[in-house]
Design an enzyme around this catalytic site. Structure first.
Site, PDB file in Angstrom:
ATOM      1  N   ASP A 141       0.877  -1.165   0.000  1.00  0.00           N
ATOM      2  CA  ASP A 141       0.000   0.000   0.000  1.00  0.00           C
ATOM      3  C   ASP A 141       0.922   1.225   0.000  1.00  0.00           C
ATOM      4  OD1 ASP A 141      -2.445   1.539   0.528  1.00  0.00           O
ATOM      5  OD2 ASP A 141      -1.628   1.808   2.543  1.00  0.00           O
ATOM      6  N   LEU A 142       0.400   2.389  -0.350  1.00  0.00           N
ATOM      7  CA  LEU A 142       1.260   3.587  -0.405  1.00  0.00           C
ATOM      8  C   LEU A 142       1.153   4.430   0.870  1.00  0.00           C
ATOM      9  CD1 LEU A 142       3.152   5.440  -2.083  1.00  0.00           C
ATOM     10  CD2 LEU A 142       1.098   6.587  -2.915  1.00  0.00           C
ATOM     11  N   ASP A 143       0.000   5.080   1.036  1.00  0.00           N
ATOM     12  CA  ASP A 143      -0.156   6.011   2.146  1.00  0.00           C
ATOM     13  C   ASP A 143      -0.211   5.264   3.480  1.00  0.00           C
ATOM     14  OD1 ASP A 143      -0.707   8.201   3.739  1.00  0.00           O
ATOM     15  OD2 ASP A 143      -2.859   8.020   3.427  1.00  0.00           O
ATOM     16  N   THR A 192       1.394  10.362   3.643  1.00  0.00           N
ATOM     17  CA  THR A 192       0.692  11.443   2.942  1.00  0.00           C
ATOM     18  C   THR A 192      -0.601  11.808   3.651  1.00  0.00           C
ATOM     19  OG1 THR A 192       0.033   9.681   1.460  1.00  0.00           O
ATOM     20  CG2 THR A 192       1.595  11.277   0.582  1.00  0.00           C
ATOM     21  N   LYS A 195      -8.528   7.088   5.794  1.00  0.00           N
ATOM     22  CA  LYS A 195      -7.332   6.332   5.385  1.00  0.00           C
ATOM     23  C   LYS A 195      -7.704   5.104   4.560  1.00  0.00           C
ATOM     24  CE  LYS A 195      -4.145   7.968   8.845  1.00  0.00           C
ATOM     25  NZ  LYS A 195      -3.294   7.675  10.004  1.00  0.00           N
ATOM     26  N   GLY A 196      -7.090   4.974   3.403  1.00  0.00           N
ATOM     27  CA  GLY A 196      -7.345   3.826   2.533  1.00  0.00           C
ATOM     28  C   GLY A 196      -8.654   3.929   1.767  1.00  0.00           C
ATOM     29  N   ARG A 248     -10.976   8.832  -2.904  1.00  0.00           N
ATOM     30  CA  ARG A 248     -11.239  10.276  -2.846  1.00  0.00           C
ATOM     31  C   ARG A 248     -12.747  10.552  -2.900  1.00  0.00           C
ATOM     32  NH1 ARG A 248      -8.662  13.324  -7.671  1.00  0.00           N
ATOM     33  NH2 ARG A 248      -6.968  11.942  -7.055  1.00  0.00           N
ATOM     34  N   SER A 263      -2.648   0.608  -4.250  1.00  0.00           N
ATOM     35  CA  SER A 263      -3.084   1.794  -3.505  1.00  0.00           C
ATOM     36  C   SER A 263      -4.404   2.336  -4.023  1.00  0.00           C
ATOM     37  CB  SER A 263      -2.005   2.878  -3.638  1.00  0.00           C
ATOM     38  OG  SER A 263      -2.502   4.142  -3.271  1.00  0.00           O
ATOM     39  N   ALA A 264      -5.168   2.976  -3.139  1.00  0.00           N
ATOM     40  CA  ALA A 264      -6.420   3.623  -3.547  1.00  0.00           C
ATOM     41  C   ALA A 264      -6.162   4.969  -4.205  1.00  0.00           C
ATOM     42  CB  ALA A 264      -7.313   3.813  -2.322  1.00  0.00           C
ATOM     43  N   SER A 265      -4.929   5.472  -4.087  1.00  0.00           N
ATOM     44  CA  SER A 265      -4.637   6.828  -4.559  1.00  0.00           C
ATOM     45  C   SER A 265      -4.500   6.920  -6.074  1.00  0.00           C
ATOM     46  CB  SER A 265      -3.351   7.335  -3.920  1.00  0.00           C
ATOM     47  OG  SER A 265      -3.020   8.604  -4.464  1.00  0.00           O
ATOM     48  N   ASN A 281      -2.940   9.427  -7.218  1.00  0.00           N
ATOM     49  CA  ASN A 281      -1.693  10.195  -7.332  1.00  0.00           C
ATOM     50  C   ASN A 281      -0.467   9.341  -7.006  1.00  0.00           C
ATOM     51  OD1 ASN A 281      -2.959  12.864  -7.820  1.00  0.00           O
ATOM     52  ND2 ASN A 281      -3.780  12.565  -5.768  1.00  0.00           N
ATOM     53  N   LYS A 290     -11.225  -0.825  -1.700  1.00  0.00           N
ATOM     54  CA  LYS A 290     -10.986  -1.691  -0.544  1.00  0.00           C
ATOM     55  C   LYS A 290     -12.131  -1.468   0.450  1.00  0.00           C
ATOM     56  CE  LYS A 290      -6.062  -0.542  -1.004  1.00  0.00           C
ATOM     57  NZ  LYS A 290      -4.935   0.203  -0.430  1.00  0.00           N
ATOM     58  N   GLU A 343      -0.211  -3.328   4.624  1.00  0.00           N
ATOM     59  CA  GLU A 343      -1.329  -2.372   4.672  1.00  0.00           C
ATOM     60  C   GLU A 343      -1.433  -1.686   6.039  1.00  0.00           C
ATOM     61  OE1 GLU A 343      -3.930  -0.701   3.816  1.00  0.00           O
ATOM     62  OE2 GLU A 343      -4.180  -1.212   1.713  1.00  0.00           O
ATOM     63  N   ASP A 344      -1.858  -0.411   6.019  1.00  0.00           N
ATOM     64  CA  ASP A 344      -2.047   0.315   7.288  1.00  0.00           C
ATOM     65  C   ASP A 344      -3.515   0.575   7.611  1.00  0.00           C
ATOM     66  OD1 ASP A 344      -2.318   2.269   5.159  1.00  0.00           O
ATOM     67  OD2 ASP A 344      -2.362   3.758   6.771  1.00  0.00           O
TER      68      ASP A 344
HETATM   69  P1  B16 Z   1      -6.114  10.294  -3.945  1.00  0.00           P
HETATM   70  P2  B16 Z   1      -3.583   4.279   0.101  1.00  0.00           P
HETATM   71  C1  B16 Z   1      -5.301   6.310  -0.031  1.00  0.00           C
HETATM   72  O1  B16 Z   1      -4.020   5.802  -0.244  1.00  0.00           O
HETATM   73  C2  B16 Z   1      -5.327   7.219   1.193  1.00  0.00           C
HETATM   74  O2  B16 Z   1      -5.055   6.470   2.375  1.00  0.00           O
HETATM   75  C3  B16 Z   1      -6.678   7.855   1.321  1.00  0.00           C
HETATM   76  O3  B16 Z   1      -6.711   8.721   2.436  1.00  0.00           O
HETATM   77  C4  B16 Z   1      -6.993   8.633   0.037  1.00  0.00           C
HETATM   78  O4  B16 Z   1      -8.268   9.222   0.106  1.00  0.00           O
HETATM   79  C5  B16 Z   1      -6.907   7.669  -1.142  1.00  0.00           C
HETATM   80  O5  B16 Z   1      -5.623   7.086  -1.190  1.00  0.00           O
HETATM   81  C6  B16 Z   1      -7.172   8.373  -2.466  1.00  0.00           C
HETATM   82  O6  B16 Z   1      -6.112   9.247  -2.729  1.00  0.00           O
HETATM   83  O7  B16 Z   1      -7.013  11.426  -3.566  1.00  0.00           O
HETATM   84  O8  B16 Z   1      -4.662  10.685  -4.059  1.00  0.00           O
HETATM   85  O9  B16 Z   1      -6.603   9.561  -5.157  1.00  0.00           O
HETATM   86  O10 B16 Z   1      -3.497   4.198   1.590  1.00  0.00           O
HETATM   87  O11 B16 Z   1      -4.595   3.328  -0.508  1.00  0.00           O
HETATM   88  O12 B16 Z   1      -2.251   4.202  -0.564  1.00  0.00           O
HETATM   89 MG    MG Z   2      -2.817   3.186   3.368  1.00  0.00          MG
END
Ligand code: B16
Ligand code: MG
Length: 219
Positions: free
Chosen positions: A11-13, A19, A47-48, A51, A116-118, A120, A147, A171-172
């Site tokens: 996982d990233l964040d 972040t 978290k996780g 957006r 990751s869910a991000s 970015n 997730k 994963e966190d």
């Molecule tokens: P973005 P992960 C998640 O990252 C974050 O934990 C979560 O807080 C955020 O809303 C989500 O990414 C979406 O991020 O706005 O950059 O697309 O923990 O899955 O790496």
């Molecule tokens: Mg995370």
């Protein structure tokens, strides 16, 4: 499919970088504009979480119902603010001992993915100079189900050419641990063991993960 070969999914964040503090600042700015109270504790629930879903939760907190156009505009505004906050990120923001673990796994020649869910994720990995460690990135741009749905990790396993049951996920977030378990993978909780109590293994952070443990996962 390389049966029996172990694949590693990060996982990233909260696992590779923190972040969450920048997401918090960006959500807080929007919440203030909308007159919604938003604390760091509230941010824990984000978290996780995607957006889109985060904004839905924020609007529910403020009892607001808005048009699709307004929703999209606020979503874009939050992301622009977030991008401004992360613009100056560099390798000093990598969480402790993550490069050591990645370096060790690279040395063992094992396949490594981001899950990751991000949306970015790629620019962030580039900023902190960890992009070369990853064979593939599966992020918020490549999934349709968030997730705890296992989709993100199942796609990662497929891209790595490894069977899901031979994958290990770091994963966190509670939803992330559930996603890994739902995918039939080995789940490793990074953070509070009481919160991540469904994980197969728990560590506070990568400083607690030694090379012997990583090698044992390969067997
Ligand atoms: P973005 P992960 C998640 O990252 C974050 O934990 C979560 O807080 C955020 O809303 C989500 O990414 C979406 O991020 O706005 O950059 O697309 O923990 O899955 O790496
Ligand atoms: Mg995370």
């Amino acid at each position: 499919m390389n049966m029996g070969r172990t694949g590693f999914i990060f996982d990233l964040d909260g696992v590779i970088v923190d972040t969450a503090k920048y997401h918090y600042l960006a959500w807080k700015k929007l919440a203030d504009e909308l007159g919604i109270s938003f604390t760091e504790e509230d941010n824990e629930n984000f978290k996780g979480v995607s957006r889109n879903r985060c904004l839905e939760i924020l609007l529910e907190m403020g009892d607001l119902t808005v048009s699709q156009a307004q929703f999209s505009a606020w979503l874009a505004e939050k992301n622009e603010d977030y991008l401004a906050y992360i613009a100056g990120m560099d390798e000093t923001e990598i969480l402790p001992d993550v490069p050591r673990a990645l370096e060790h796994l690279r040395g063992r020649n094992v396949p490594i993915a981001l899950g990751s869910a991000s949306k970015n994720a790629a620019p962030i990995l580039e900023k902190v100079q960890l992009l070369p460690y990853f064979d593939t990135l599966v992020d918020g741009n490549s999934v349709t189900k968030a997730k705890p749905d296992p989709e993100v990790f199942l796609i990662a396993a497929e891209k790595l050419g490894v069977a899901p049951e031979d994958c290990v996920v770091f994963e966190d977030a509670v939803a992330g641990i559930e996603a890994a378990n739902n995918a039939g993978m080995t789940s490793i909780g990074i953070g509070d063991a009481d919160i991540l109590d469904k994980a197969d293994y728990n560590f506070k952070d990568f400083t607690e993960i030694d090379t012997e443990f990583l090698d044992d996962l390969l067997r």
